[in-house]
Design a protein around this motif. Structure first.
Motif, PDB file in Angstrom:
ATOM      1  N   GLU A 141       6.146   1.787   9.098  1.00  0.00           N
ATOM      2  CA  GLU A 141       5.734   0.403   9.548  1.00  0.00           C
ATOM      3  C   GLU A 141       6.757  -0.707   9.955  1.00  0.00           C
ATOM      4  O   GLU A 141       7.179  -1.880  10.189  1.00  0.00           O
ATOM      5  CB  GLU A 141       4.079  -0.138   8.814  1.00  0.00           C
ATOM      6  N   ILE A 142       7.518  -1.055   8.030  1.00  0.00           N
ATOM      7  CA  ILE A 142       8.075  -1.915   7.881  1.00  0.00           C
ATOM      8  C   ILE A 142       9.467  -2.154   8.482  1.00  0.00           C
ATOM      9  O   ILE A 142       9.809  -3.001   8.606  1.00  0.00           O
ATOM     10  CB  ILE A 142       8.176  -1.882   6.003  1.00  0.00           C
ATOM     11  N   PHE A 143       9.751  -1.128   8.273  1.00  0.00           N
ATOM     12  CA  PHE A 143      11.343  -0.877   8.988  1.00  0.00           C
ATOM     13  C   PHE A 143      11.382  -0.942  10.251  1.00  0.00           C
ATOM     14  O   PHE A 143      12.750  -1.229  11.005  1.00  0.00           O
ATOM     15  CB  PHE A 143      12.250  -0.214   8.063  1.00  0.00           C
ATOM     16  N   GLY A 177      -2.294   2.882  -6.740  1.00  0.00           N
ATOM     17  CA  GLY A 177      -2.492   3.392  -5.186  1.00  0.00           C
ATOM     18  C   GLY A 177      -1.251   1.643  -4.401  1.00  0.00           C
ATOM     19  O   GLY A 177      -1.272   2.068  -3.500  1.00  0.00           O
ATOM     20  N   ARG A 178      -0.162   1.680  -5.136  1.00  0.00           N
ATOM     21  CA  ARG A 178       1.132   0.319  -4.381  1.00  0.00           C
ATOM     22  C   ARG A 178       1.871   0.942  -5.750  1.00  0.00           C
ATOM     23  O   ARG A 178       2.258   1.692  -6.205  1.00  0.00           O
ATOM     24  CB  ARG A 178       0.092  -0.438  -5.534  1.00  0.00           C
ATOM     25  N   GLN A 179       3.270   0.468  -4.176  1.00  0.00           N
ATOM     26  CA  GLN A 179       4.409   0.615  -4.600  1.00  0.00           C
ATOM     27  C   GLN A 179       4.887  -0.938  -4.208  1.00  0.00           C
ATOM     28  O   GLN A 179       4.305  -1.916  -4.097  1.00  0.00           O
ATOM     29  CB  GLN A 179       4.869   1.301  -3.331  1.00  0.00           C
ATOM     30  N   ASN A 180       5.757  -0.812  -5.132  1.00  0.00           N
ATOM     31  CA  ASN A 180       7.280  -2.290  -4.942  1.00  0.00           C
ATOM     32  C   ASN A 180       8.452  -1.309  -3.823  1.00  0.00           C
ATOM     33  O   ASN A 180       8.981  -0.341  -4.354  1.00  0.00           O
ATOM     34  CB  ASN A 180       7.553  -3.108  -5.797  1.00  0.00           C
ATOM     35  N   ILE A 181       8.580  -2.413  -2.529  1.00  0.00           N
ATOM     36  CA  ILE A 181       9.860  -1.773  -2.150  1.00  0.00           C
ATOM     37  C   ILE A 181      10.718  -3.176  -1.912  1.00  0.00           C
ATOM     38  O   ILE A 181      10.430  -4.215  -1.303  1.00  0.00           O
ATOM     39  CB  ILE A 181       9.560  -1.670  -0.458  1.00  0.00           C
ATOM     40  N   GLU A 202       0.757  -0.955  -0.021  1.00  0.00           N
ATOM     41  CA  GLU A 202      -0.298   0.346  -0.020  1.00  0.00           C
ATOM     42  C   GLU A 202       0.852   1.123   0.307  1.00  0.00           C
ATOM     43  O   GLU A 202       2.252   1.500   0.719  1.00  0.00           O
ATOM     44  CB  GLU A 202      -0.918  -0.023   1.111  1.00  0.00           C
ATOM     45  N   ASP A 203       0.267   2.165  -1.288  1.00  0.00           N
ATOM     46  CA  ASP A 203       1.285   3.821  -0.958  1.00  0.00           C
ATOM     47  C   ASP A 203       0.714   4.335  -0.483  1.00  0.00           C
ATOM     48  O   ASP A 203      -0.152   5.367  -1.008  1.00  0.00           O
ATOM     49  CB  ASP A 203       1.377   3.592  -2.551  1.00  0.00           C
ATOM     50  N   HIS A 204       1.169   4.418   1.087  1.00  0.00           N
ATOM     51  CA  HIS A 204       0.848   5.553   2.110  1.00  0.00           C
ATOM     52  C   HIS A 204       1.556   6.160   3.478  1.00  0.00           C
ATOM     53  O   HIS A 204       2.175   5.290   3.293  1.00  0.00           O
ATOM     54  CB  HIS A 204      -1.122   5.399   2.383  1.00  0.00           C
ATOM     55  N   PRO A 205       1.330   7.287   3.346  1.00  0.00           N
ATOM     56  CA  PRO A 205       2.567   7.624   4.474  1.00  0.00           C
ATOM     57  C   PRO A 205       2.044   7.021   5.895  1.00  0.00           C
ATOM     58  O   PRO A 205       1.104   6.451   6.236  1.00  0.00           O
ATOM     59  CB  PRO A 205       1.749   8.705   5.245  1.00  0.00           C
TER      60      PRO A 205
END
Ligand code: ADP
Ligand code: ASP
Ligand code: MG
Length: 420
Positions: A292-294, A316-320, A284-287
């Motif tokens: 949360e992940i890191f 509205g999505r991103q790749n990390i 999900e792509d929001h602030p």
């Protein structure tokens, strides 16, 4: 009274003949008014053997199993620290045999106090008064590297390669004139001489560059040892233990930047194969998502290095993508899996066959086009770059591990580091 600390690594004390040569090297440094401390590693291969025994006893197999870290690491330290203890006794005997007064000092006898982070402890104090007095009285102190003791008298170890750190810490505590690290190469090279025969020995290297080289994979010095040397301004010299006393052995001096007249744009190339790439698709792509992940990864004690974020195909999505040490990758994936509900990730992929290759140089601060040279040299060999990270004095790229050596050699040539 002056003091000198000398450290000999595993290959340098690999058998009794080599230990006898170490004794001759130590004897040659003895002079009136100078106290000597010698820090030794376990004989080569010994620590690996002990690690294997510890894992087997805890029920670990190549497919996993064993005990959780909290039930394993303290006794692991008890087991693996014994390798160094053996070498101290052997070297003390070899010194006495040639007429040099010597004694071993185990870390609890000094004491050499560390925190209780078993298997990766940090030194916080070395009580040097008794040790220093004995050295000053002409008795060579032989000290095991790698180990320490906690305040409640449990044995600790400092992480693989930790004898370098022991030596620098002893040198700082004793206010030694220098810390000489004797090893199986005759200095710090522009890159690992085992994979690039045209690598050249550096006469001097700055603390900053050595710190980057070590942390980016050049295992000639443990990273923490360079940090300590930098913080306490301990001059460190890296030199060969395979040279008889009296023969030329200039080595490499690790020193403050100000002492280096000609600052190279790139002084060295380092590589690390201990890397894994974790890709999270459709996050999900929001602030707050990255936090949360890191945050979850940090709480799980996972050492995240490179991070790349890009837009995903879906709205509205991103790749990390991030990298971490190989052995932490599975745990990283589990950690992300556990917060899936909060970050909405579609897929998690792990790739272990990746390597990080880096170029390092203090001259980079004032030079443009350094990255361009790197990317062009890799492109010319058809090597694809999967992630990039930079700092003021280094550029790192993540590539397919199969091309590690090719990339290191290509970069070594591209930056004009090859020996004639
Ligand atoms: P020791 O057992 O003496 O601590 P290590 O094996 O830990 O020795 O470190 C020495 C090794 O580091 C060398 O044999 C060499 O292959 C490797 N190495 C990697 N990068 C470099 C470099 N830039 N310069 C010198 N040696 C390097
Ligand atoms: N013997 C330890 C190791 O192999 C410590 C060292 O040699 O620096 O990691
Ligand atoms: Mg080492």
């Amino acid at each position: 009274m002056s003091r000198l600390v000398m450290k000999f690594g595993g290959t340098s004390v690999g058998d009794v003949e080599r230990i006898a040569r170490v004794a001759r090297i130590v004897a040659a440094e003895r002079k009136p008014g100078r106290g000597l401390a010698v820090v030794v590693s376990a004989m080569s291969g010994e620590t690996d053997r002990l690690v294997g025994l510890a894992r087997a006893s805890a029920g670990e197999t190549p497919n996993g199993g064993g005990l959780p870290a909290k039930d394993f690491n303290d006794e692991y330290d008890v087991i693996v620290s014994t390798g160094e203890q053996v070498t101290t006794g052997l070297l003390a005997l070899a010194l006495r045999r040639i007429g040099i007064p010597a004694r071993s000092w185990q870390n609890w006898q000094i004491p050499f106090r560390t925190d209780d982070a078993h298997s990766k402890a940090r030194i916080f104090e070395i009580e040097e008064s008794e040790l220093g007095a004995s050295m000053d009285a002409g008795v060579v102190a032989v000290i095991p590297g790698f180990q320490g003791v906690t305040d409640d008298r449990r044995i600790t170890t400092l992480g693989r390669g930790g004898s370098d750190t022991s030596a620098v810490a002893v040198a700082a505590a004793l206010k030694a004139e220098r810390c000489d690290i004797y090893t199986d190469v005759d200095g710090v090279y522009t890159t690992d001489p085992r994979i690039v025969p045209k690598a050249q020995r550096l006469e001097k290297i700055s603390y900053e560059e050595m710190l980057e080289m070590a942390s980016l994979g050049a295992k000639v010095l443990q990273t923490r040892s360079v940090e300590l040397a930098f913080a306490h301004r301990v001059p460190v010299r890296v030199l060969s233990s395979f040279v008889e006393p009296g023969e030329p052995n200039p080595g490499t001096l690790v020193c403050p930047e100000e002492e280096i007249v000609e600052k190279q744009v790139v002084s060295g190339v380092a590589y690390s194969r201990d890397e894994a790439k974790v890709t999270l698709l459709g996050v999900e792509d929001h602030p707050g998502v990255a936090a949360e992940i890191f945050d979850a990864l940090a709480n799980a004690n996972i050492n995240v290095d490179m991070i790349v974020q890009s837009e995903a195909r879906q709205e509205g999505r991103q790749n990390i993508l991030f990298t971490c040490p190989e052995r932490e990758a599975a745990r990283a994936a589990e950690t992300i899996e556990a917060i899936k509900g909060k970050i909405g990730v579609d897929e998690i992929h792990i790739r272990r066959d990746v390597a990080k290759v880096s170029v390092i140089g203090i001259g980079m601060r004032s030079q443009v086009g350094v990255a361009k040279t790197m990317f062009a040299a890799l492109a010319q060999k058809g090597i694809n770059i999967e992630a990039i990270a930079t700092s003021e004095i280094k550029i790192s790229v993540l590539i397919d591990a199969a091309y590690t050596e090719l990339a290191v050699r290509a970069l070594h040539t591209a930056y004009g580091l090859d020996a004639a």
